[in-house]
Design a protein around this motif. Structure first.
Motif, PDB file in Angstrom:
ATOM      1  N   PHE A 262      40.018  -7.111  45.735  1.00 19.51           N
ATOM      2  CA  PHE A 262      38.975  -6.127  45.437  1.00 19.51           C
ATOM      3  C   PHE A 262      39.162  -4.851  46.255  1.00 19.51           C
ATOM      4  O   PHE A 262      38.974  -3.734  45.755  1.00 19.51           O
ATOM      5  CB  PHE A 262      37.593  -6.741  45.707  1.00 19.51           C
ATOM      6  N   LEU A 263      39.564  -5.019  47.530  1.00 18.90           N
ATOM      7  CA  LEU A 263      39.679  -3.863  48.428  1.00 18.90           C
ATOM      8  C   LEU A 263      40.744  -2.873  47.971  1.00 18.90           C
ATOM      9  O   LEU A 263      40.636  -1.673  48.245  1.00 18.90           O
ATOM     10  CB  LEU A 263      40.014  -4.345  49.857  1.00 18.90           C
ATOM     11  N   THR A 264      41.757  -3.364  47.273  1.00 15.17           N
ATOM     12  CA  THR A 264      42.823  -2.462  46.810  1.00 15.17           C
ATOM     13  C   THR A 264      42.387  -1.620  45.610  1.00 15.17           C
ATOM     14  O   THR A 264      43.063  -0.640  45.274  1.00 15.17           O
ATOM     15  CB  THR A 264      44.065  -3.284  46.425  1.00 15.17           C
ATOM     16  N   LYS A 265      41.290  -1.980  44.980  1.00 12.46           N
ATOM     17  CA  LYS A 265      40.880  -1.304  43.753  1.00 12.46           C
ATOM     18  C   LYS A 265      39.666  -0.391  43.927  1.00 12.46           C
ATOM     19  O   LYS A 265      39.455   0.516  43.132  1.00 12.46           O
ATOM     20  CB  LYS A 265      40.560  -2.339  42.670  1.00 12.46           C
ATOM     21  N   THR A 266      38.833  -0.657  44.945  1.00  7.56           N
ATOM     22  CA  THR A 266      37.572   0.091  45.063  1.00  7.56           C
ATOM     23  C   THR A 266      37.765   1.415  45.789  1.00  7.56           C
ATOM     24  O   THR A 266      38.589   1.530  46.680  1.00  7.56           O
ATOM     25  CB  THR A 266      36.526  -0.759  45.802  1.00  7.56           C
ATOM     26  N   PHE A 267      36.994   2.429  45.375  1.00  4.98           N
ATOM     27  CA  PHE A 267      37.051   3.749  45.986  1.00  4.98           C
ATOM     28  C   PHE A 267      35.660   4.287  46.297  1.00  4.98           C
ATOM     29  O   PHE A 267      35.496   5.485  46.491  1.00  4.98           O
ATOM     30  CB  PHE A 267      37.795   4.728  45.066  1.00  4.98           C
ATOM     31  N   LYS A 268      34.655   3.375  46.346  1.00  2.00           N
ATOM     32  CA  LYS A 268      33.293   3.781  46.674  1.00  2.00           C
ATOM     33  C   LYS A 268      32.724   2.839  47.720  1.00  2.00           C
ATOM     34  O   LYS A 268      32.831   1.622  47.591  1.00  2.00           O
ATOM     35  CB  LYS A 268      32.404   3.774  45.424  1.00  2.00           C
ATOM     36  N   LYS A 269      32.115   3.417  48.752  1.00  2.00           N
ATOM     37  CA  LYS A 269      31.606   2.616  49.858  1.00  2.00           C
ATOM     38  C   LYS A 269      30.497   1.667  49.409  1.00  2.00           C
ATOM     39  O   LYS A 269      30.481   0.493  49.812  1.00  2.00           O
ATOM     40  CB  LYS A 269      31.094   3.541  50.969  1.00  2.00           C
ATOM     41  N   GLU A 271      29.859   0.287  46.485  1.00  2.42           N
ATOM     42  CA  GLU A 271      30.418  -0.833  45.711  1.00  2.42           C
ATOM     43  C   GLU A 271      31.139  -1.816  46.648  1.00  2.42           C
ATOM     44  O   GLU A 271      31.087  -3.024  46.447  1.00  2.42           O
ATOM     45  CB  GLU A 271      31.392  -0.304  44.660  1.00  2.42           C
ATOM     46  N   LEU A 272      31.823  -1.268  47.656  1.00  2.00           N
ATOM     47  CA  LEU A 272      32.559  -2.109  48.606  1.00  2.00           C
ATOM     48  C   LEU A 272      31.613  -3.061  49.325  1.00  2.00           C
ATOM     49  O   LEU A 272      31.848  -4.282  49.361  1.00  2.00           O
ATOM     50  CB  LEU A 272      33.286  -1.214  49.612  1.00  2.00           C
ATOM     51  N   TYR A 273      30.531  -2.558  49.914  1.00  2.00           N
ATOM     52  CA  TYR A 273      29.603  -3.395  50.672  1.00  2.00           C
ATOM     53  C   TYR A 273      28.953  -4.454  49.792  1.00  2.00           C
ATOM     54  O   TYR A 273      28.830  -5.626  50.178  1.00  2.00           O
ATOM     55  CB  TYR A 273      28.527  -2.516  51.317  1.00  2.00           C
ATOM     56  N   ILE A 274      28.522  -4.064  48.602  1.00  2.48           N
ATOM     57  CA  ILE A 274      27.856  -5.013  47.695  1.00  2.48           C
ATOM     58  C   ILE A 274      28.809  -6.130  47.289  1.00  2.48           C
ATOM     59  O   ILE A 274      28.443  -7.310  47.274  1.00  2.48           O
ATOM     60  CB  ILE A 274      27.314  -4.269  46.452  1.00  2.48           C
ATOM     61  N   GLU A 275      30.042  -5.761  46.956  1.00  2.00           N
ATOM     62  CA  GLU A 275      31.013  -6.764  46.499  1.00  2.00           C
ATOM     63  C   GLU A 275      31.359  -7.752  47.624  1.00  2.00           C
ATOM     64  O   GLU A 275      31.505  -8.949  47.379  1.00  2.00           O
ATOM     65  CB  GLU A 275      32.283  -6.063  46.008  1.00  2.00           C
ATOM     66  N   ILE A 276      31.467  -7.261  48.856  1.00  2.00           N
ATOM     67  CA  ILE A 276      31.772  -8.141  49.995  1.00  2.00           C
ATOM     68  C   ILE A 276      30.650  -9.160  50.177  1.00  2.00           C
ATOM     69  O   ILE A 276      30.890 -10.364  50.399  1.00  2.00           O
ATOM     70  CB  ILE A 276      31.988  -7.319  51.276  1.00  2.00           C
ATOM     71  N   CYS A 277      29.409  -8.713  50.088  1.00  2.00           N
ATOM     72  CA  CYS A 277      28.273  -9.639  50.225  1.00  2.00           C
ATOM     73  C   CYS A 277      28.264 -10.678  49.116  1.00  2.00           C
ATOM     74  O   CYS A 277      27.933 -11.851  49.348  1.00  2.00           O
ATOM     75  CB  CYS A 277      26.958  -8.848  50.226  1.00  2.00           C
ATOM     76  N   GLU A 278      28.654 -10.279  47.912  1.00  2.00           N
ATOM     77  CA  GLU A 278      28.716 -11.231  46.786  1.00  2.00           C
ATOM     78  C   GLU A 278      29.791 -12.291  47.042  1.00  2.00           C
ATOM     79  O   GLU A 278      29.588 -13.477  46.767  1.00  2.00           O
ATOM     80  CB  GLU A 278      29.016 -10.467  45.485  1.00  2.00           C
ATOM     81  N   LEU A 279      30.920 -11.859  47.551  1.00  2.00           N
ATOM     82  CA  LEU A 279      32.006 -12.813  47.829  1.00  2.00           C
ATOM     83  C   LEU A 279      31.605 -13.809  48.918  1.00  2.00           C
ATOM     84  O   LEU A 279      31.859 -15.019  48.799  1.00  2.00           O
ATOM     85  CB  LEU A 279      33.264 -12.053  48.267  1.00  2.00           C
ATOM     86  N   LEU A 280      30.991 -13.323  49.991  1.00  2.80           N
ATOM     87  CA  LEU A 280      30.596 -14.202  51.098  1.00  2.80           C
ATOM     88  C   LEU A 280      29.517 -15.186  50.674  1.00  2.80           C
ATOM     89  O   LEU A 280      29.428 -16.298  51.201  1.00  2.80           O
ATOM     90  CB  LEU A 280      30.114 -13.356  52.276  1.00  2.80           C
ATOM     91  N   LYS A 281      28.683 -14.796  49.726  1.00  2.00           N
ATOM     92  CA  LYS A 281      27.604 -15.675  49.245  1.00  2.00           C
ATOM     93  C   LYS A 281      28.167 -16.953  48.633  1.00  2.00           C
ATOM     94  O   LYS A 281      27.535 -18.022  48.717  1.00  2.00           O
ATOM     95  CB  LYS A 281      26.778 -14.908  48.201  1.00  2.00           C
ATOM     96  N   GLY A 396      40.156  -5.322  56.903  1.00  2.00           N
ATOM     97  CA  GLY A 396      40.409  -4.877  55.529  1.00  2.00           C
ATOM     98  C   GLY A 396      39.323  -3.931  55.039  1.00  2.00           C
ATOM     99  O   GLY A 396      39.612  -2.940  54.355  1.00  2.00           O
ATOM    100  N   ILE A 397      38.068  -4.235  55.396  1.00  2.00           N
ATOM    101  CA  ILE A 397      36.954  -3.344  55.014  1.00  2.00           C
ATOM    102  C   ILE A 397      37.135  -1.974  55.669  1.00  2.00           C
ATOM    103  O   ILE A 397      36.947  -0.926  55.024  1.00  2.00           O
ATOM    104  CB  ILE A 397      35.609  -3.972  55.425  1.00  2.00           C
ATOM    105  N   ALA A 398      37.494  -1.981  56.977  1.00 11.91           N
ATOM    106  CA  ALA A 398      37.703  -0.719  57.699  1.00 11.91           C
ATOM    107  C   ALA A 398      38.825   0.095  57.066  1.00 11.91           C
ATOM    108  O   ALA A 398      38.701   1.319  56.885  1.00 11.91           O
ATOM    109  CB  ALA A 398      38.013  -1.001  59.166  1.00 11.91           C
ATOM    110  N   ASN A 399      39.924  -0.573  56.698  1.00 11.20           N
ATOM    111  CA  ASN A 399      41.040   0.131  56.054  1.00 11.20           C
ATOM    112  C   ASN A 399      40.614   0.737  54.725  1.00 11.20           C
ATOM    113  O   ASN A 399      41.026   1.841  54.355  1.00 11.20           O
ATOM    114  CB  ASN A 399      42.214  -0.815  55.840  1.00 11.20           C
ATOM    115  N   CYS A 400      39.796  -0.012  53.993  1.00 10.29           N
ATOM    116  CA  CYS A 400      39.319   0.479  52.693  1.00 10.29           C
ATOM    117  C   CYS A 400      38.426   1.711  52.879  1.00 10.29           C
ATOM    118  O   CYS A 400      38.532   2.688  52.121  1.00 10.29           O
ATOM    119  CB  CYS A 400      38.565  -0.632  51.966  1.00 10.29           C
ATOM    120  N   LEU A 401      37.553   1.687  53.892  1.00 11.31           N
ATOM    121  CA  LEU A 401      36.699   2.844  54.163  1.00 11.31           C
ATOM    122  C   LEU A 401      37.542   4.062  54.543  1.00 11.31           C
ATOM    123  O   LEU A 401      37.271   5.190  54.104  1.00 11.31           O
ATOM    124  CB  LEU A 401      35.719   2.516  55.298  1.00 11.31           C
TER     125      LEU A 401
END
Length: 708
Positions: A262-269, A271-281, A396-401
């Protein structure tokens, strides 16, 4: 149940062989104890053997004395003493027999020995009364000894070898031969005792060693069995824990793989945070998670009661925990939620099955911009390995940001470059390099003046244009100015594609990004070759004679200053030769000034031919020339001799100018010479000394050489 079954199976597998070894070792110890007891009985046998040895030797001595007594009654006293000794030895032998553990088995042999000694007493009376033959004495004493030997055979020493039996047979043969050699008998008896003593000592040591080894082996087997149970139990339970940890880490790895996709495809902060929370859930070991956005002061999490509790209590302990994470810029792990009341979820921990938690700072360009909080069902869920794996997720999140920010900056820079490209493609020569000083852009004007194509320049370093004019000091000064002031301006001499040197007036400017980091260098140039050429001409004209091309007085004075410094530093001698042309005015008056100029040019050429490359010849005006020699010798004698030779050579060379364009030359040189070796004399004084010497030469009649 799983643990108990596995533990029981492994215990059975390991302990059955150990129990067998324990039984075997116990049996071996029992046998060694019995064998030791047998060897303890050998001590009784050995005591008997020594008593028997002494008794047999005493009997033999008594026998020999008895035989001698028949021939000489003077031996009576000696015979009685020996009889008493024999009786004493027999009593000691009886005492030894009575101490035997198996004396009941020897009852018959003991009685036989008693009977033989009773008969021996009767024989002694007959010997004293001289009513016995020597043959009877020999037979009777030998019979008693052979009875004793028979008991020695019955001793049956434990583990004795054939040497003992052979020694007994030798003793028996001795008495069968009716020999009367007390030394031989003593030797045979002693040999028997020593041989059995060595054998028993050797075997006894081996038995004691084997017995000790058996004890150690039994002790080892017994005390190994008990710790083994605990070791096996710990191994099994640790393996069980390891299997659970591996399963836990495997689930986290799967989560990381999904996040990386997911991190390689997203370009919006957002969307990034929401998707990470969904994955961890979706992770079965996690109860709840959320991300706190430090920039927008916002909580991103799955909707639910826990999210509402966190949002409503922004000023409570949860906020404090986030603040600690931001302040420390490091992870905070709480592996037992019940022991530490540090979260607003503490009161709801049992209800939501929360047993451990951890916080992770999210950094962008080394600045904390968010915090990831995770709550787990398991106690000690966030072990070192799990913490490392979640650190990778946060990285990975930091790199994406950072990637998102870089993309925004790139788009902005592209727009700016479009605007600047119009100015870049102007008539002024320009190049742009990156922060590593590699050429990334060059305009047509620069390519034209340097004679390169764009393809030849892109990817190169500007040092390809470097010439000898740009020494290390020049380069260091340039980079210091760029570092301190952000720009540099000055003149440079660059090498063109064809090898020619071109003079350029240059302005180099540092280009930085929003974070004040250097991204590029911009170089702007202007061709000043024509101006430099004019400057060189003017400089040459100011320091050289227009007619002869020789250095003039101004340049000569500067070189004399340097020569003085050199002589002082290296402790050498320098010299000055002052040359004046005699009759030069007459040449000008009779032949004209043109012929005078030809003569001066010819004189200049001839003097230069006499000198070294490092020497200087100067025309200081009219018909006067000065030759400067900055190293003419290491001492005054050598210097005087060398400069005399050179002055003579110059004089002869100038006298060889006999004609000027077909006209006879009437001019001759008057030469004055002086030496110098320190700074005590000024430049003007040195010239005055040579001038004075030259006038002395003229007074001598011209065409001469004089020293100051």
């Amino acid at each position: 149940m799983f643990k108990n079954k596995l533990f029981t199976k492994i215990v059975l597998i390991f302990t059955i062989p150990i129990l067998g070894i324990l039984f075997f070792s116990s049996t071996m110890v029992y046998e060694k104890i019995k064998l030791t007891q047998e060897f303890e009985n050998n001590s009784f046998r050995f005591d008997y053997l020594k008593s028997a040895e002494r008794l047999m030797i005493s009997l033999e001595k008594e026998k020999i004395l008895s035989l001698n007594y028949l021939n000489s009654k003077d031996l009576y006293k000696n015979l009685k003493e020996q009889q008493d000794i024999t009786k004493e030895y027999f009593d000691k032998l009886k005492i030894t027999l009575n101490n035997f553990p198996w004396k009941l088995e020897w009852k018959e042999h003991i009685e036989d020995l008693d009977n033989n000694f009773i008969k021996l007493e009767e024989l002694r009376d007959r010997i004293v009364n001289l009513v016995v033959s020597s043959e009877d004495i020999t037979n009777k004493f030998n019979l008693v000894n052979k009875r004793i030997i028979k008991t020695l055979v019955l001793l049956r020493f434990k583990d004795s070898t054939n040497s003992y039996s052979q020694n007994i047979l030798r003793l028996d043969d001795y008495f069968n031969s009716n020999a009367n050699n007390i030394e031989k008998l003593s030797s045979l008896a002693e040999l028997t005792v020593i041989s059995i003593q060595k054998e028993l000592s050797h075997h006894e040591q081996n038995i004691n060693l084997e017995k000790n080894i058996s004890y150690i082996f039994l002790f080892f087997c017994f005390f190994t069995l008990i710790p083994l149970f605990f070791i096996l139990r710990n191994i099994i339970f640790n393996e069980q824990d390891s299997a659970l940890k591996i399963e836990k880490h495997k689930n986290i790895y799967e989560l990381l793989n999904q996040a990386n996709k997911f991190l390689t495809k997203t370009f919006k902060k957002d969307e990034l945070y929401i998707e990470i929370c969904e994955l961890l859930k979706d992770n079965k070991d996690l109860t709840f998670c959320f991300i706190y956005d430090c920039v927008n002061k916002q909580v991103i999490a799955q909707d639910g009661e826990l999210k509402e509790i966190i949002i409503k209590n922004k000023d409570s302990s949860s906020e404090n925990l986030i603040s600690k994470t931001i302040k420390r810029e490091q992870n905070i792990v709480i592996n037992n939620f019940k022991d530490e009341n540090v979260s607003i979820c503490y009161d709801k921990a049992k209800e939501f099955n929360i047993n451990s938690m951890a916080t992770f700072p999210i950094k962008k360009f080394n600045e904390v911009v968010g915090v990831l909080l995770l709550y787990s069902k398991e106690v000690n869920f966030f072990d070192q390995e799990a913490e490392i794996l979640f650190d990778k997720l946060v990285f990975g999140i930091a790199n994406c940001l950072e990637k998102i920010d870089y993309e925004d900056i790139r788009l902005q820079q592209e727009n700016e470059l479009k605007l600047s490209s119009f100015a870049f493609d102007s008539f002024a020569p320009m190049i742009i390099t990156d922060n590593k000083n590699t050429i990334v852009k060059v305009n047509k004007a620069f390519c034209q003046i340097m004679g390169y194509s764009k393809e030849e320049l892109l990817g190169q370093n500007p040092r390809m244009f470097k010439t000898a004019h740009q020494d290390r000091k020049f380069i260091e000064s340039l980079w210091d100015d760029l570092k301190i002031n952000g720009s540099w301006s000055g003149d440079v001499y660059n090498k063109k594609a064809n090898g020619d040197i071109i003079a350029l007036r240059s302005i180099i400017t540092v280009i930085k990004n929003e974070e004040e980091k250097i991204t590029n260098y911009l170089g702007q140039y202007m061709d000043i070759s024509e101006q430099k050429d004019k400057e060189k001409i003017l400089e040459y004209q100011a320091t050289h004679d227009n007619l002869t091309g020789l250095p003039n007085r101004l340049l000569l004075l500067d070189r004399i200053e340097h020569a003085i410094t050199k002589t002082v530093r290296h402790k050498i001698f320098g010299g000055l030769i002052f040359i004046d042309l005699d009759n030069f005015k007459a040449v000008n008056d009779t032949l004209g000034h043109d012929m005078g100029d030809v003569l001066l040019i010819t004189v200049a050429k001839k003097i230069k031919e006499c000198l070294r490359d490092e020497d200087t010849v100067s025309r200081i005006g009219g018909d006067e020339f000065i030759v400067l020699l900055d190293n003419i010798g290491n001492n005054s004698d050598d210097a005087r001799r060398n400069i005399s030779y050179l002055a003579e050579k110059i004089k002869n060379t100038l006298n060889n100018i006999t004609h000027i364009n077909g006209h006879k030359n009437i001019s001759t040189p008057s030469i004055g010479v002086t030496l110098f070796s320190d700074s005590s004399v000024s430049v003007q004084d040195i010239i005055k000394q040579a001038d004075t010497a030259m006038y002395s030469a003229k007074k001598q009649g011209k065409n001469a050489i004089e020293f100051f």
